[in-house]
Design a protein around this motif. Structure first.
Motif, short mmCIF file in Angstrom:
data_model
loop_
_atom_site.label_atom_id
_atom_site.label_comp_id
_atom_site.label_asym_id
_atom_site.label_seq_id
_atom_site.Cartn_x
_atom_site.Cartn_y
_atom_site.Cartn_z
N GLY A 192 -4.74 8.60 6.98
CA GLY A 192 -5.59 7.42 6.96
C GLY A 192 -4.78 6.15 6.79
O GLY A 192 -4.93 5.19 7.53
N ILE A 193 -3.89 6.19 5.82
CA ILE A 193 -3.10 4.99 5.54
C ILE A 193 -2.21 4.63 6.73
O ILE A 193 -2.08 3.47 7.10
N GLN A 194 -1.65 5.66 7.33
CA GLN A 194 -0.78 5.38 8.47
C GLN A 194 -1.55 4.76 9.62
O GLN A 194 -1.06 3.86 10.29
N LEU A 195 -2.78 5.25 9.81
CA LEU A 195 -3.57 4.70 10.91
C LEU A 195 -3.94 3.25 10.64
O LEU A 195 -3.89 2.41 11.53
N VAL A 196 -4.31 2.96 9.40
CA VAL A 196 -4.65 1.57 9.05
C VAL A 196 -3.45 0.68 9.30
O VAL A 196 -3.54 -0.39 9.92
N ALA A 197 -2.31 1.15 8.83
CA ALA A 197 -1.08 0.36 8.99
C ALA A 197 -0.77 0.15 10.46
O ALA A 197 -0.44 -0.96 10.90
N LEU A 198 -0.94 1.19 11.24
CA LEU A 198 -0.65 1.10 12.67
C LEU A 198 -1.60 0.11 13.34
O LEU A 198 -1.20 -0.70 14.17
N GLY A 199 -2.88 0.21 12.94
CA GLY A 199 -3.88 -0.69 13.51
C GLY A 199 -3.55 -2.14 13.20
O GLY A 199 -3.67 -3.02 14.05
N LEU A 200 -3.10 -2.36 11.99
CA LEU A 200 -2.76 -3.71 11.55
C LEU A 200 -1.59 -4.26 12.37
O LEU A 200 -1.64 -5.38 12.89
N VAL A 201 -0.56 -3.46 12.49
CA VAL A 201 0.59 -3.89 13.30
C VAL A 201 0.12 -4.11 14.73
O VAL A 201 0.47 -5.10 15.37
N LEU A 258 0.81 23.48 -14.06
CA LEU A 258 1.59 24.70 -13.81
C LEU A 258 2.23 25.19 -15.11
O LEU A 258 2.18 26.38 -15.46
N LEU A 259 2.81 24.24 -15.85
CA LEU A 259 3.48 24.59 -17.12
C LEU A 259 2.48 25.12 -18.14
O LEU A 259 2.79 26.01 -18.93
N CYS A 260 1.27 24.54 -18.14
CA CYS A 260 0.26 24.96 -19.10
C CYS A 260 -0.46 26.24 -18.65
O CYS A 260 -1.37 26.72 -19.33
N GLY A 261 -0.14 26.69 -17.47
CA GLY A 261 -0.73 27.93 -16.99
C GLY A 261 -2.10 27.76 -16.37
O GLY A 261 -2.80 28.73 -16.13
N VAL A 262 -2.53 26.47 -16.08
CA VAL A 262 -3.82 26.26 -15.41
C VAL A 262 -3.58 26.35 -13.90
O VAL A 262 -2.68 25.69 -13.37
N LEU A 263 -4.40 27.14 -13.24
CA LEU A 263 -4.16 27.34 -11.81
C LEU A 263 -4.98 26.34 -10.98
O LEU A 263 -6.19 26.27 -11.08
N VAL A 264 -4.28 25.53 -10.18
CA VAL A 264 -4.97 24.61 -9.26
C VAL A 264 -4.77 25.15 -7.86
O VAL A 264 -3.62 25.39 -7.47
N PRO A 265 -5.86 25.36 -7.12
CA PRO A 265 -5.65 25.89 -5.76
C PRO A 265 -4.78 24.93 -4.95
O PRO A 265 -5.10 23.74 -4.82
N GLY A 266 -3.72 25.39 -4.44
CA GLY A 266 -2.72 24.54 -3.77
C GLY A 266 -3.25 23.81 -2.54
O GLY A 266 -2.93 22.65 -2.32
N TRP A 267 -4.12 24.46 -1.79
CA TRP A 267 -4.53 23.86 -0.52
C TRP A 267 -5.29 22.56 -0.69
O TRP A 267 -5.28 21.71 0.17
N ILE A 268 -5.98 22.40 -1.85
CA ILE A 268 -6.71 21.14 -2.07
C ILE A 268 -5.74 19.95 -2.02
O ILE A 268 -5.96 18.96 -1.34
N TRP A 269 -4.65 20.12 -2.73
CA TRP A 269 -3.65 19.04 -2.77
C TRP A 269 -3.10 18.75 -1.38
O TRP A 269 -2.96 17.61 -0.98
N VAL A 270 -2.81 19.81 -0.71
CA VAL A 270 -2.22 19.64 0.62
C VAL A 270 -3.18 18.88 1.53
O VAL A 270 -2.82 17.90 2.18
N LEU A 271 -4.45 19.34 1.50
CA LEU A 271 -5.45 18.72 2.37
C LEU A 271 -5.62 17.23 2.05
O LEU A 271 -5.58 16.38 2.93
N ILE A 272 -5.79 16.97 0.75
CA ILE A 272 -6.02 15.57 0.36
C ILE A 272 -4.85 14.70 0.77
O ILE A 272 -5.01 13.63 1.36
N SER A 273 -3.65 15.16 0.47
CA SER A 273 -2.50 14.31 0.76
C SER A 273 -2.32 14.11 2.25
O SER A 273 -1.95 13.03 2.71
N VAL A 274 -2.62 15.15 3.03
CA VAL A 274 -2.47 15.01 4.48
C VAL A 274 -3.43 13.94 5.01
O VAL A 274 -3.04 13.02 5.73
N VAL A 305 0.84 -1.20 0.00
CA VAL A 305 0.00 0.00 0.00
C VAL A 305 0.88 1.24 0.00
O VAL A 305 0.63 2.21 -0.73
N GLY A 306 1.94 1.22 0.79
CA GLY A 306 2.87 2.36 0.85
C GLY A 306 3.44 2.67 -0.52
O GLY A 306 3.46 3.83 -0.95
N ILE A 307 3.85 1.62 -1.22
CA ILE A 307 4.43 1.81 -2.55
C ILE A 307 3.38 2.39 -3.50
O ILE A 307 3.63 3.35 -4.23
#
Ligand code: UDP
Ligand code: MG
Length: 323
Positions: free
Chosen positions: A280-289, A259-275, A240-242
């Motif tokens: 989530g994944i870390q918690l699942v992994a922790l629970g499993l261990v 970015l190269l094409c000049g389309v603006l994506v609001p940065g915070w969406i990416w940050v929020l999703i990835s966080v 899953v990590g990979i």
């Protein structure tokens, strides 16, 4: 001739017990007459800390007929533990045991075939269901999913076999060396080895009372089965990590292209999703261990699997052997 003990775990089974005992006594009598098993074969009813009149009924049956023996556990320990308590007690009293459920969903007419296979040399005989027509579609599909998952996880179990099985005293002696606390008999028994055989039968519906295995118990049983026999879920974490690493790499690439094409994506969406994704994944992994650590904890403590309160079997003291 061989002495047979039918080991029957019972939890709040007052509704089915009278009929069950009647049918089993009758069956045992016929088997004795056929010369398959000895006259002093018994039905061992294991009361798994029932809260209804199950134990009083068992005492009554034992008084009426020496064919019925009773074993009372000190409290409810669950089907698997109750079964082991019964088998380990029977081991010292007989040559062969056959375990079956109190509701007689498993066809008792094939008991003869079990014993015949034993006479042909099998030390363990598995009862395998030929059809699941009488189960609800839900139970059927969850069961199929369970067997499929177990196979994928590398656990060697006999498909469509529950705990309807014959075990000889020799197989039980070997089984007694498996001291694990997280019990999953269907996974342990195939590890014993020796010559085995399969008897197929059709499973019917409960003739009275309700299933003592609601979905919650079924799920925890499946989870127990997997985590007691396979460490594959642990290596899954790496997978899953990979995969997540790869996906975030793709996301990054997409962001760069935008970015190269000049389309603006609001940065915070990416940050929020990835966080959140990462969390989530870390918690699942922790629970499993954690699940494995928890199991190791239980195994290291090696607490007794059950305590016997009383054994009713003629010639035996009321305080039976310990676990
Ligand atoms: N059982 C038990 N202890 C428990 C739950 C169940 O000894 O905590 C016994 C129950 O009395 C029965 C067997 O396990 O003899 C199988 O239970 P059930 O028939 O309710 O399960 P199902 O056939 O619905 O899977
Ligand atoms: Mg049942």
């Amino acid at each position: 001739m061989d002495r047979l003990y039918l080991v029957v775990p019972c939890y709040n089974e007052e509704e089915v017990l009278p009929e069950t005992v009647r049918r089993l006594t009758d069956k045992l009598k016929r088997m004795t007459e056929k010369g398959l098993v000895s006259k002093d074969s018994r039905i061992l009813l294991v009361d798994d800390g029932s809260r209804d009149r199950t134990w009083e009924l068992i005492c009554g049956f034992h008084q009426d007929s020496p064919t019925v023996s009773g074993l009372k556990l000190s409290r409810n320990r669950g089907h698997q533990n109750a079964l082991v308590a019964g088998l380990m007690t029977a081991r010292e009293l007989c040559d062969i045991t056959i375990s079956l459920d109190a509701d007689l969903q498993d066809d008792i007419e094939v008991l003869d075939q079990f014993v015949e296979e034993y006479h042909k040399g099998a030390q363990i005989v598995y009862g395998v269901r030929s059809a699941r027509d009488t189960d609800t579609a839900f139970k059927r599909s969850t069961a199929m999913g369970f067997y499929g998952l177990m196979k994928k996880m590398g656990v060697d179990i006999v498909g469509n076999h529950a705990d309807y099985r014959l075990m000889s005293r020799r197989a039980l002696d070997c089984f007694s060396d498996y001291r694990e606390v997280n019990l999953f008999l269907r996974g342990i028994v195939p590890l014993i080895g020796f010559k085995t055989a399969v008897v197929t039968y059709e499973r019917s519906e409960r003739f009275a009372g309700e299933s003592k295995y609601p979905l919650k118990k079924m799920l925890s049983f499946a989870w127990d089965g997997i985590t007691s026999f396979s460490t594959k879920p642990l290596s899954l974490i790496t997978g899953v990590g990979i995969a997540v690493g790869f996906l975030s790499g793709l996301g990054l690439l997409a962001g760069l292209i935008c970015l190269l094409c000049g389309v603006l994506v609001p940065g915070w969406i990416w940050v929020l999703i990835s966080v959140w994704l990462g969390l989530g994944i870390q918690l699942v992994a922790l629970g499993l261990v954690g699940a494995y650590v928890g199991k190791t904890y239980a195994e290291v403590k090696a607490r007794p699997r059950y305590h016997i309160e009383m054994l009713l079997d003629e010639g035996k003291s009321p305080n039976g052997p310990k676990a």
